[in-house]
Design a protein around this motif. Structure first.
Motif, short mmCIF file in Angstrom:
data_model
loop_
_atom_site.label_atom_id
_atom_site.label_comp_id
_atom_site.label_asym_id
_atom_site.label_seq_id
_atom_site.Cartn_x
_atom_site.Cartn_y
_atom_site.Cartn_z
N THR A 40 -22.31 22.33 11.79
CA THR A 40 -23.75 21.21 11.79
C THR A 40 -22.82 19.86 11.93
O THR A 40 -21.59 19.93 11.93
CB THR A 40 -24.39 21.32 10.53
N ASN A 41 -23.36 19.02 11.58
CA ASN A 41 -22.84 17.50 11.77
C ASN A 41 -22.14 17.29 10.47
O ASN A 41 -21.54 16.34 10.42
CB ASN A 41 -23.93 16.58 12.18
N GLU A 97 -34.47 25.90 19.16
CA GLU A 97 -34.11 24.70 18.85
C GLU A 97 -33.39 24.65 17.66
O GLU A 97 -33.79 25.12 16.60
CB GLU A 97 -35.51 23.77 18.79
N ARG A 145 -33.13 20.92 12.23
CA ARG A 145 -32.84 19.78 11.37
C ARG A 145 -33.23 20.07 9.96
O ARG A 145 -34.16 20.38 9.67
CB ARG A 145 -33.16 18.53 12.04
N LYS A 146 -32.31 19.77 8.95
CA LYS A 146 -32.73 19.85 7.55
C LYS A 146 -32.63 18.56 6.71
O LYS A 146 -31.70 17.58 7.30
CB LYS A 146 -31.70 20.97 7.02
N GLY A 181 -33.89 15.65 8.51
CA GLY A 181 -33.26 15.52 9.64
C GLY A 181 -31.86 14.85 9.69
O GLY A 181 -31.27 14.67 10.81
N LYS A 240 -28.06 18.41 11.15
CA LYS A 240 -28.40 19.10 12.68
C LYS A 240 -27.51 20.11 12.65
O LYS A 240 -26.41 19.94 12.92
CB LYS A 240 -28.58 18.05 13.48
N ASP A 290 -25.65 22.38 15.26
CA ASP A 290 -25.29 22.07 16.62
C ASP A 290 -25.53 23.42 17.54
O ASP A 290 -25.93 24.54 17.09
CB ASP A 290 -23.65 22.09 16.71
N ASN A 291 -25.70 23.10 19.03
CA ASN A 291 -26.44 23.93 19.68
C ASN A 291 -25.53 25.44 20.10
O ASN A 291 -25.98 26.49 20.25
CB ASN A 291 -26.41 23.34 21.06
#
Length: 199
Positions: A47-48, A173, A176-177, A180, A183, A185-186
């Motif tokens: 995630t970020n 998709e 987001r938690k 938001g 997030k 990652d894909n």
């Protein structure tokens, strides 16, 4: 009379080929294997703000797996070599993240991740890698991949490697938690270390 000789010759050449096909039609072969408990299947990502890693409880795979395969010149083709992994058996390290992971994979509608082996290039004695064709089904969407995996043949066969996938390839998709701010990652990775023993 002489004009028919090429045709006769052509048919005479075809007879050995036909006999070879009739006596050795390259039949399908079967084997039964068991996935050893030291094997691993892990889905991981980032995630970020952090990373996550969800390990499958392979005790669910103690039952033997029956394989049907065809040894062709270029590939060993498989027909029913598949692992069905229940989403509920992945452990991401905590109750909340386990819940989020199962929601991400749409577990209510699609309770399993499926790994299906399509083909393997015959192992070479001077190499410890093999080319593998696989189909991976997540959230009801199947995608085909080709990858190079490490292969060790000692007691049974151990196949190791990591496949890089994208959530959007499976119609998912990246969630987001926390309003938001976090997030997913894909890109995700599926790591496999499968020790398989024929029984």
């Amino acid at each position: 009379m002489l004009s028919t000789l090429p045709h006769i010759t052509k048919y005479l050449w075809a007879i050995p080929t036909l006999l070879l096909w009739l006596t050795d039609p390259d039949p399908e072969r079967e084997a039964t294997v068991r996935v050893a408990p030291e094997s691993e299947v892990v889905i991981s990502g980032t995630t970020n703000v952090n990373q996550f890693s969800c390990k499958y409880n392979l005790h669910e795979l103690e039952l033997p797996i029956r394989l049907t395969y065809d040894e062709k010149a270029q590939h060993i083709l498989f027909k029913n070599a598949r692992l069905k992994l229940a989403n509920d058996c992945f452990d991401c390290g905590g109750k909340t993240i386990n819940k989020d992971f199962r929601e991400l994979l749409q577990t209510k509608q699609h309770p399993e991740v499926e790994l299906k082996l399509l083909y393997v290039d015959p192992p070479q004695p001077d190499r410890q890698t093999i080319s593998v064709g696989m189909e991976i089904k997540i959230a009801g969407v199947a995608r085909k991949y080709e990858s190079i995996l490490n292969c060790e043949q000692k007691e049974g066969i151990c196949v190791k490697g990591t496949l890089s996938l994208k959530l959007t390839d499976f119609g998912l998709e990246p969630p987001r938690k926390v309003l938001g701010m976090i997030k997913v990652d894909n890109d995700i990775q599926v790591h496999m270390a499968l020790q398989m023993n024929e029984i």
